[in-house]
Design an enzyme around this catalytic site. Structure first.
Site, PDB file in Angstrom:
ATOM      1  N   CYS A 150       0.800  -1.231   0.000  1.00  0.00           N
ATOM      2  CA  CYS A 150       0.000   0.000   0.000  1.00  0.00           C
ATOM      3  C   CYS A 150       0.836   1.287   0.000  1.00  0.00           C
ATOM      4  CB  CYS A 150      -0.959  -0.001   1.186  1.00  0.00           C
ATOM      5  SG  CYS A 150      -0.210  -0.552   2.723  1.00  0.00           S
ATOM      6  N   HIS A 243      -2.422   6.602   3.731  1.00  0.00           N
ATOM      7  CA  HIS A 243      -0.982   6.760   3.939  1.00  0.00           C
ATOM      8  C   HIS A 243      -0.527   8.057   3.245  1.00  0.00           C
ATOM      9  CE1 HIS A 243      -1.062   2.894   5.668  1.00  0.00           C
ATOM     10  NE2 HIS A 243      -0.396   2.190   4.777  1.00  0.00           N
TER      11      HIS A 243
END
Ligand SMILES: NC(=O)C1=CN([C@@H]2O[C@H](COP(=O)(O)OP(=O)(O)OC[C@H]3O[C@@H](n4cnc5c(N)ncnc54)[C@H](OP(=O)(O)O)[C@@H]3O)[C@@H](O)[C@H]2O)C=CC1
Ligand SMILES: N[C@@H](CC(=O)OP(=O)(O)O)C(=O)O
Length: 345
Positions: A150, A243
């Site tokens: 990710c 993120h």
């Protein structure tokens, strides 16, 4: 006709996201759900302990969860999405491929193996044809395709835009990663509230290697990894999802902030159901992107960027993506759409 889809690890954090995305999907129909032995035999509603902020899909809720073996799932499957823990998937996913299934996997095992396509459909769709090499070498009727980690997937589209116009020489990245990346039980509240943890095991190495494979060239036989030097430092912070990353890039050719912004804004998306209209959205407000404000843009599939500034050797910018959507389940579904489009199902 619908593509019949199974989900391995369907009760987990990413598995639930897969179910959320696949249930309303126009192309796929969920026909099998698997988990560990302890969940097998239960209804999905009982086994999953649904933790997503939209209701558990009614038609999926009463399906029976099976064990995660090729024998336990029905033969009537066209594709399998896997969100198994990496150590479990390492042996289980190849067993499904050997049994003839095409597997789109989010687990980190085998991502950098030379005959396994690691794909982001908007960035390196041609790498999917590594499946032909894989089938020759392994004798599989099925196939195994991976999406990246990710944190890697968050920075790779902006890097691809920079690479295309100016070339990449060196990349340095510091991440601020949400707690959902560690899974529901991954980080305790006592550990993370009022805190930040400057280490995520294995993550730096994944960002450094997977990004170079994704940005590499596939010549029909193998992927020549990009030769840029990539260095990462990974941090866990108390956000739930999304993120955020600070990236510094030394480019091969001289560039400036305006040209970099244009390269990112015009980098094309893909013509796939789950691809966003704008793959990369660039803010001119230096305070964006922010996880809470920007992670769900275009159903959580857009990568947002901002704070683009010139540096001595190139450029600095920030970027953000939803880690369980663009960074995990959404990425696997996109690879499934690409597999369907390219005729592998
Ligand atoms: N969370 C995230 O944001 C991201 C996670 N990932 C990766 O995705 C994968 C899944 O992560 P996540 O969903 O967070 O993990 P979870 O622990 O939440 O879920 C794991 C799933 O795998 C099943 N499982 C566990 N052990 C076995 C076994 N021995 N045999 C069969 N099934 C088993 C579990 O079933 P049961 O419920 O029965 O235990 C559950 O369905 C991992 O590889 C992770 O690294 C990648 C990117 C982001
Ligand atoms: N390590 C990532 C999530 C993850 O599980 O990554 P991977 O798919 O590479 O195992 C994070 O903590 O945010």
């Amino acid at each position: 006709m619908s593509v019949r889809a199974g989900v391995l690890g369907a009760t987990g954090a990413v598995g639930q996201r897969l179910v959320q995305l696949l249930d309303p999907h126009p192309e796929f129909e969920i026909t099998a759900l698997t988990a560990s032995e302890s969940s097998a035999g239960q209804s999905y509603r009982e086994a999953a302990k649904w933790r997503i902020d939209s209701p558990i899909p009614a038609d999926v809720a009463e399906m029976t969860v099976t064990e995660t073996t090729p024998e336990a799932v029905s033969d009537n499957l066209d594709i399998i999405f896997s969100s198994l823990p990496s150590g479990v998937g390492r042996d289980v996913e190849p067993a499904f491929c050997e049994a003839g299934y095409v597997v789109s996997s989010n687990s980190s095992n085998h991502r950098t193996a030379s005959d396994i396509p690691l794909t982001v459909p908007e960035v390196n769709p041609s790498h999917l044809d590594l499946i032909e090499v894989q089938r020759d070498e392994r004798g599989w009727d099925g196939a195994l395709v991976k999406n990246p980690n990710c944190s890697t997937i968050t920075m790779v589209p902006p890097l691809a835009a920079v690479e295309e116009e100016f070339g990449l020489d060196r990349v340095t990245v510091a991440t601020l990663q949400a707690v959902s990346g560690a899974g529901y039980d991954g980080v305790s509240s006592m550990e993370i509230i009022d805190n930040a943890i400057p280490h995520i095991g294995g993550e730096e190495n994944k960002m450094e290697s997977e990004s170079r494979k994704l940005l590499g060239e596939f010549d029909g036989a193998e992927v020549q990894w990009h030769d840029a030097r990539v260095e990462a430092s990974c941090n866990r912070i108390p956000t739930l999802d999304g993120h955020l990353e600070n990236v510094w890039v030394d480019t091969v050719d001289e560039t400036n902030a305006d040209d970099i912004i244009e390269a990112m804004e015009t980098y094309p998306s893909a013509e796939l159901h789950s691809s966003p209209d704008d793959l990369i959205h660039v803010f001119d407000d230096a305070k964006r992107p922010q996880p809470r404000l920007d992670r769900t843009r275009e159903d959580g599939m857009t990568v947002t960027a901002g704070g683009v500034q010139e540096t001595d050797g190139g450029v600095q910018f920030n970027c953000l993506a939803h880690n369980t959507l663009r960074g995990a389940a959404g990425a696997s579904v996109l690879n499934g759409e690409l597999l369907a489009k390219q005729g592998y199902l």
